[in-house]
Design a protein around this motif. Structure first.
Motif, PDB file in Angstrom:
ATOM      1  N   HIS A  65      10.917 -11.047  10.244  1.00  0.00           N
ATOM      2  CA  HIS A  65      10.917 -10.055  11.321  1.00  0.00           C
ATOM      3  C   HIS A  65       9.565  -9.363  11.350  1.00  0.00           C
ATOM      4  O   HIS A  65       8.897  -9.287  10.320  1.00  0.00           O
ATOM      5  CB  HIS A  65      12.051  -9.061  11.107  1.00  0.00           C
ATOM      6  N   PRO A  66       9.178  -8.873  12.513  1.00  0.00           N
ATOM      7  CA  PRO A  66       7.809  -8.369  12.608  1.00  0.00           C
ATOM      8  C   PRO A  66       7.521  -7.169  11.701  1.00  0.00           C
ATOM      9  O   PRO A  66       8.326  -6.242  11.612  1.00  0.00           O
ATOM     10  CB  PRO A  66       7.651  -7.950  14.073  1.00  0.00           C
ATOM     11  N   MET A  67       6.381  -7.235  11.065  1.00  0.00           N
ATOM     12  CA  MET A  67       5.882  -6.071  10.347  1.00  0.00           C
ATOM     13  C   MET A  67       5.530  -5.011  11.387  1.00  0.00           C
ATOM     14  O   MET A  67       5.061  -5.320  12.480  1.00  0.00           O
ATOM     15  CB  MET A  67       4.620  -6.470   9.589  1.00  0.00           C
ATOM     16  N   GLN A  68       5.771  -3.755  11.068  1.00  0.00           N
ATOM     17  CA  GLN A  68       5.336  -2.651  11.933  1.00  0.00           C
ATOM     18  C   GLN A  68       4.773  -1.607  11.004  1.00  0.00           C
ATOM     19  O   GLN A  68       5.449  -0.662  10.648  1.00  0.00           O
ATOM     20  CB  GLN A  68       6.508  -2.040  12.689  1.00  0.00           C
ATOM     21  N   ARG A  69       3.579  -1.829  10.544  1.00  0.00           N
ATOM     22  CA  ARG A  69       3.066  -0.953   9.498  1.00  0.00           C
ATOM     23  C   ARG A  69       1.824  -0.193   9.945  1.00  0.00           C
ATOM     24  O   ARG A  69       0.969  -0.717  10.629  1.00  0.00           O
ATOM     25  CB  ARG A  69       2.767  -1.745   8.227  1.00  0.00           C
ATOM     26  N   LEU A  70       1.811   1.059   9.556  1.00  0.00           N
ATOM     27  CA  LEU A  70       0.668   1.916   9.834  1.00  0.00           C
ATOM     28  C   LEU A  70      -0.066   2.165   8.523  1.00  0.00           C
ATOM     29  O   LEU A  70       0.555   2.483   7.516  1.00  0.00           O
ATOM     30  CB  LEU A  70       1.148   3.256  10.383  1.00  0.00           C
ATOM     31  N   ILE A  71      -1.365   2.005   8.556  1.00  0.00           N
ATOM     32  CA  ILE A  71      -2.161   2.383   7.388  1.00  0.00           C
ATOM     33  C   ILE A  71      -2.925   3.642   7.711  1.00  0.00           C
ATOM     34  O   ILE A  71      -3.693   3.688   8.660  1.00  0.00           O
ATOM     35  CB  ILE A  71      -3.187   1.300   7.024  1.00  0.00           C
ATOM     36  N   GLN A  72      -2.671   4.667   6.929  1.00  0.00           N
ATOM     37  CA  GLN A  72      -3.468   5.882   7.056  1.00  0.00           C
ATOM     38  C   GLN A  72      -4.489   5.851   5.944  1.00  0.00           C
ATOM     39  O   GLN A  72      -4.122   5.683   4.784  1.00  0.00           O
ATOM     40  CB  GLN A  72      -2.608   7.116   6.835  1.00  0.00           C
ATOM     41  N   GLY A  73      -5.714   6.003   6.298  1.00  0.00           N
ATOM     42  CA  GLY A  73      -6.732   6.018   5.249  1.00  0.00           C
ATOM     43  C   GLY A  73      -7.905   6.813   5.730  1.00  0.00           C
ATOM     44  O   GLY A  73      -8.342   6.665   6.868  1.00  0.00           O
ATOM     45  N   ASP A  74      -8.394   7.649   4.875  1.00  0.00           N
ATOM     46  CA  ASP A  74      -9.512   8.495   5.245  1.00  0.00           C
ATOM     47  C   ASP A  74     -10.693   7.617   5.641  1.00  0.00           C
ATOM     48  O   ASP A  74     -10.767   6.448   5.276  1.00  0.00           O
ATOM     49  CB  ASP A  74      -9.886   9.374   4.045  1.00  0.00           C
ATOM     50  N   VAL A  75     -11.585   8.202   6.379  1.00  0.00           N
ATOM     51  CA  VAL A  75     -12.772   7.478   6.786  1.00  0.00           C
ATOM     52  C   VAL A  75     -13.525   7.000   5.535  1.00  0.00           C
ATOM     53  O   VAL A  75     -13.652   7.735   4.566  1.00  0.00           O
ATOM     54  CB  VAL A  75     -13.627   8.389   7.704  1.00  0.00           C
ATOM     55  N   GLY A  76     -13.891   5.729   5.541  1.00  0.00           N
ATOM     56  CA  GLY A  76     -14.612   5.168   4.405  1.00  0.00           C
ATOM     57  C   GLY A  76     -13.733   4.644   3.285  1.00  0.00           C
ATOM     58  O   GLY A  76     -14.209   4.193   2.253  1.00  0.00           O
ATOM     59  N   SER A  77     -12.406   4.677   3.469  1.00  0.00           N
ATOM     60  CA  SER A  77     -11.514   4.269   2.384  1.00  0.00           C
ATOM     61  C   SER A  77     -11.389   2.745   2.289  1.00  0.00           C
ATOM     62  O   SER A  77     -10.781   2.230   1.362  1.00  0.00           O
ATOM     63  CB  SER A  77     -10.139   4.914   2.557  1.00  0.00           C
ATOM     64  N   GLY A  78     -11.958   2.049   3.245  1.00  0.00           N
ATOM     65  CA  GLY A  78     -11.967   0.588   3.159  1.00  0.00           C
ATOM     66  C   GLY A  78     -10.810  -0.087   3.867  1.00  0.00           C
ATOM     67  O   GLY A  78     -10.195  -1.010   3.336  1.00  0.00           O
ATOM     68  N   LYS A  79     -10.537   0.343   5.074  1.00  0.00           N
ATOM     69  CA  LYS A  79      -9.436  -0.255   5.831  1.00  0.00           C
ATOM     70  C   LYS A  79      -9.791  -1.640   6.363  1.00  0.00           C
ATOM     71  O   LYS A  79      -8.931  -2.483   6.531  1.00  0.00           O
ATOM     72  CB  LYS A  79      -9.036   0.669   6.995  1.00  0.00           C
ATOM     73  N   HIS A  96       8.595   5.469  13.789  1.00  0.00           N
ATOM     74  CA  HIS A  96       8.860   4.108  14.248  1.00  0.00           C
ATOM     75  C   HIS A  96       8.003   3.082  13.515  1.00  0.00           C
ATOM     76  O   HIS A  96       7.937   1.931  13.923  1.00  0.00           O
ATOM     77  CB  HIS A  96       8.631   4.017  15.746  1.00  0.00           C
ATOM     78  N   LEU A  97       7.334   3.528  12.465  1.00  0.00           N
ATOM     79  CA  LEU A  97       6.474   2.613  11.717  1.00  0.00           C
ATOM     80  C   LEU A  97       6.711   2.818  10.231  1.00  0.00           C
ATOM     81  O   LEU A  97       7.112   3.887   9.797  1.00  0.00           O
ATOM     82  CB  LEU A  97       5.006   2.929  12.027  1.00  0.00           C
ATOM     83  N   ASP A  98       6.456   1.783   9.452  1.00  0.00           N
ATOM     84  CA  ASP A  98       6.390   1.963   8.005  1.00  0.00           C
ATOM     85  C   ASP A  98       4.974   2.409   7.700  1.00  0.00           C
ATOM     86  O   ASP A  98       4.031   1.908   8.298  1.00  0.00           O
ATOM     87  CB  ASP A  98       6.660   0.630   7.304  1.00  0.00           C
ATOM     88  N   CYS A  99       4.844   3.345   6.792  1.00  0.00           N
ATOM     89  CA  CYS A  99       3.501   3.872   6.547  1.00  0.00           C
ATOM     90  C   CYS A  99       3.002   3.559   5.145  1.00  0.00           C
ATOM     91  O   CYS A  99       3.763   3.622   4.188  1.00  0.00           O
ATOM     92  CB  CYS A  99       3.491   5.388   6.698  1.00  0.00           C
ATOM     93  N   SER A 100       1.747   3.205   5.057  1.00  0.00           N
ATOM     94  CA  SER A 100       1.076   3.083   3.759  1.00  0.00           C
ATOM     95  C   SER A 100      -0.172   3.944   3.799  1.00  0.00           C
ATOM     96  O   SER A 100      -0.785   4.082   4.853  1.00  0.00           O
ATOM     97  CB  SER A 100       0.633   1.645   3.491  1.00  0.00           C
ATOM     98  N   ILE A 101      -0.521   4.466   2.667  1.00  0.00           N
ATOM     99  CA  ILE A 101      -1.679   5.355   2.624  1.00  0.00           C
ATOM    100  C   ILE A 101      -2.724   4.819   1.647  1.00  0.00           C
ATOM    101  O   ILE A 101      -2.388   4.472   0.509  1.00  0.00           O
ATOM    102  CB  ILE A 101      -1.260   6.777   2.189  1.00  0.00           C
ATOM    103  N   ILE A 102      -3.960   4.717   2.099  1.00  0.00           N
ATOM    104  CA  ILE A 102      -5.055   4.419   1.167  1.00  0.00           C
ATOM    105  C   ILE A 102      -5.625   5.770   0.754  1.00  0.00           C
ATOM    106  O   ILE A 102      -6.325   6.412   1.524  1.00  0.00           O
ATOM    107  CB  ILE A 102      -6.164   3.570   1.819  1.00  0.00           C
TER     108      ILE A 102
END
Ligand code: ADP
Ligand code: MG
Length: 721
Positions: A313-327, A471-477
């Protein structure tokens, strides 16, 4: 109005109300008020208290209050327009009243009415005046000193209005509806209330000790004379809170529902390269060629992604990462997961410049692996474009990068299974949906959706994320790559421009590179570019021995590219730019940034800009220049940046100052459009609501749809952001 009252009563058009004709109907419709039910849920924003007279001594700034007093004096003076100032005294203190912008005739009339010694009753918002508290343009009436003041029975609700739809029109329309509901409640003794259906299961209402919905609605539209005035005026009485609760719940449900709808679709499950079942494990090869190790945070987020994409099933993921964190590296690896499974991946960025940077990075990373990167922008030449489209359609391009040009009609993907969106909040809802549609492969037995990865550099506090991104799964860098030196931030007034210029000059002569960022209040790109051009010319004159470049949004794609390339290669020492460089620009050797008129930008935006320096190993500095005079608030905002480099902290402050609609750039998410809830003020409710929403979905699924419909109605936009 219909006499007999049944379940459908509230569904009637508001045209049944006395005084509402076709014209009125149209005005109401501008605020999406069509039925009696819409009116009932159009809740007051605040209240006016004319239920009692407040003594001048106990007035508080910001309150709207009813006051009486004897006129001490009345003076007129003429500045740009006439100003009439009076003072009244009620024995406890003195209050000043001021009336502006009158023509001479009006002033004469007014000062005749406001004769010294007369008694006044007035109402308005209390402000801090020069000598004492004051009301500007109060509602007023001359009274007899001993006359009993006509007080209103209860607080007067203040509704949100629009042009042509007055406060009074709304009040007059609401009153008969409320009267009807009161009658109904009295007749049924509250036990068989069918008019306003309470969708929250009684067990839950009881458990949370929420008052019934009907009671709460009546209370808010027509607060009883004995209501808790202070609580109500301040927005934290239990009735109001119960509706705030329900509204937040409805939003949460709608987002969770959107999430679950997506999860029903099929997506191709990927094999992971680590499983050794992949012929050409590009992701592994890519990792080997990277000159650095992933940070722990990057690895953790990649593990989340890997687990998502191995699902059908489709991933629906949000990555929050500060500027410069290497997204970007995380994005590249995610794309490679798709590509090594034989699918295409697309990356969409909000600006031409950012998209081009990604293209350069991805070409550098992916081409050595034998992969093709296709590029689509609004500015591509006809031939380039045709070739790109062909390679996208026949699958010879595995990685596709571009701006919103990616979702134009003519773009046909061969087999898209991974969509990556950078800086999501800059895209409108429809744009993101259009790209998703591209991934649909209708030839398969079940509709197939691509996996989605969304990246944002505006990290927001957890409770807000729970609402905005439910509405998204979230991951944080939450970690920056090692070896970064913190950026020293300095706040300086414009009058120090010459010093700053010298500093830039010295630094550049020593081989450092610098950005000079021009801003404007207006969102007008044209003006911004003109300002940058002017500054560029000026700096060229003032620093003739430096190689200076200019980049702004209205330059041709090729020109911009050429300037950026020579800055990146160190041929230019100083780059004059508009805020186009805000996102994504990555030139590690640039270690100095000057931001002109920094007070004009939001904190998060400044933080983004500042993130363009401090990417290399040498120490970096950012100078926030401000135009004088700087307000106290403006100064404290800039100080925030001087004191912290943590994106979460910056976002928290920014949210408090500007509200979520502005910071997230998501007016369309509905966060900013709630009727009575306020995600900042009411955030303490959110964790509980989050749990309850899941419980309703699991245990009382029949309540979900009606609750969403009631509070969000036809605003579909919001859940799809
Ligand atoms: P952002 O999250 O702001 O998009 P980028 O992906 O542009 O950040 O990364 C910023 C810089 O850090 C780039 O030059 C990138 O190559 C570098 N970088 C990313 N990850 C690491 C790492 N684990 N170690 C060292 N440098 C890294
Ligand atoms: Mg980035």
């Amino acid at each position: 109005m219909k006499e007999t009252v049944d379940q459908d009563w509230l569904e009637q058009s508001i045209i049944v109300l006395k005084g509402v004709g076709e014209k009125m109907l149209e005005r109401f419709s501008k605020r999406s008020l069509f039925s009696l039910n819409d009116l009932l849920f159009h809740l007051p924003l605040r209240y006016q208290d004319k239920t009692r007279v407040i003594s001048i001594a106990s007035l508080r700034i910001g309150d709207s209050a009813l006051v009486t007093g004897k006129l001490l004096s009345c003076k007129t003076h003429y500045a740009r327009s006439a100003v009439l100032s009076c003072e009244i005294d009620d024995g406890s203190g003195v209050l000043s009243l001021r009336f502006f912008h009158f023509n001479k005739q009006q002033v004469v009339g007014l000062s005749r009415a406001l004769e010294q010694g007369k008694w006044l009753k007035c109402f308005g918002e209390i402000k801090r005046g020069r000598q004492c508290l004051e009301i500007i343009h109060p509602e007023y009436r001359v009274i007899d000193q001993h006359q009993t003041i006509q007080l209103e029975e209860s607080l007067s609700p203040i509704y949100p209005t629009t042009d042509g739809l007055s406060q009074l029109a709304i009040r007059n329309a609401v009153i008969p509806v409320i009267e009807q509901l009161k009658t109904q409640m009295a007749n049924t003794k509250g036990d068989s209330i069918t008019l306003v259906k309470d969708y929250l299961p009684p067990a839950i209402r009881q458990e949370l000790q929420l008052p019934s919905l009907l009671e709460a609605l009546i209370y808010l539209h027509a607060p009883p004379p004995d209501c808790a005035v202070f609580e109500l005026v301040e927005g934290n009485d239990p009735y109001r809170q119960s509706l705030v609760f329900e509204e937040l719940l409805a939003h949460q449900l709608s987002m969770k529902q959107a999430y679950q709808e997506q999860k029903q679709y099929h997506a191709p499950p990927f094999l992971l390269a680590a499983s050794k079942n992949i012929a050409r494990p590009y992701s592994e090869q890519f990792l080997q060629q990277l000159p650095f190790e992933l940070t722990q945070a990057q690895s953790r987020v990649l593990a989340d992604i890997a687990s998502d994409v191995s699902d059908a099933h489709p991933m629906q993921r949000l990555i929050q990462g500060d500027v410069g964190s290497g997204k970007t590296v995380v994005a590249a690896l995610s794309a490679l997961y798709a590509i090594e499974n034989g699918f295409q991946a697309a990356l969409m960025a909000p600006t031409e410049l950012l998209a081009a940077q990604h293209r350069d990075n991805f070409q550098q990373w992916l081409e050595p692996l034998g992969l093709n990167v296709a590029w689509l922008s609004g500015k591509s030449k006809v031939k380039q474009r045709r070739e790109a489209l062909e390679s996208i359609a026949d699958g010879s391009a595995q990685m596709i990068i571009g701006t919103h040009a990616l979702f134009q009609e003519e773009v046909v993907f061969h087999d898209l299974a991974m969509v990556i969106i950078d800086e999501q909040h800059r895209f409108g809802v429809h744009q993101r949906l259009a790209l998703l549609q591209k991934g649909l492969n209708k030839g398969l037995p079940k509709e197939r959706h691509p996996h989605q990865l969304i990246m944002t550099a505006t990290p927001i506090p957890r409770t807000l994320a729970m609402t905005a991104y439910a509405h998204l799964d979230c991951s944080i860098i939450d970690e920056l790559p090692p070896g970064r030196t913190p950026v020293e931030t300095v706040v300086l007034g414009e009058q120090r421009r010459d010093d700053i210029l010298q500093r830039v000059h010295q630094a550049c002569l020593k081989g450092r590179q610098a950005y000079w960022v021009c801003t404007l209040i207006e969102e007008s790109e044209v003006l911004q570019c003109q300002a940058a051009e002017k500054t560029y010319e000026q700096l060229c004159l003032q620093l003739p021995d430096l190689a200076i470049g200019l980049v702004h949004g209205r330059m041709k794609g090729d020109e911009k590219k050429a300037v950026m390339a020579s800055f990146k290669q160190g041929e230019l020492a100083l780059l004059v730019a508009t805020t186009v460089i805000e996102v994504g620009v990555d030139v590690p050797n640039a270690s100095l940034m000057i931001i002109e008129n920094s007070e004009r930008l939001g904190l998060s935006q400044l933080h983004q800009l500042r993130g363009r320096v401090g990417r290399g190993s040498q120490s970096s500095a950012c100078v926030l220049m401000y135009g004088s005079p700087l307000s106290k608030n403006g100064k404290s905002r800039l100080m925030t940046l001087r004191e912290t480099s943590d994106g979460f902290e910056v976002a928290r402050k920014d949210l408090a100052l500007r509200g979520p609609g502005e910071v997230l750039g998501t007016r369309q998410t509905g966060l900013a459009e709630m009727k009575i809830a306020d995600v900042i003020r009411d955030q303490h409710l959110i964790p509980g609501i989050n749990t309850l929403a899941q419980r309703l979905i699991n245990d009382y699924p029949e309540t979900v749809e009606p609750l969403i419909k009631r509070w969000i109605g036809h605003k579909v936009d919001y859940k799809n952001v």
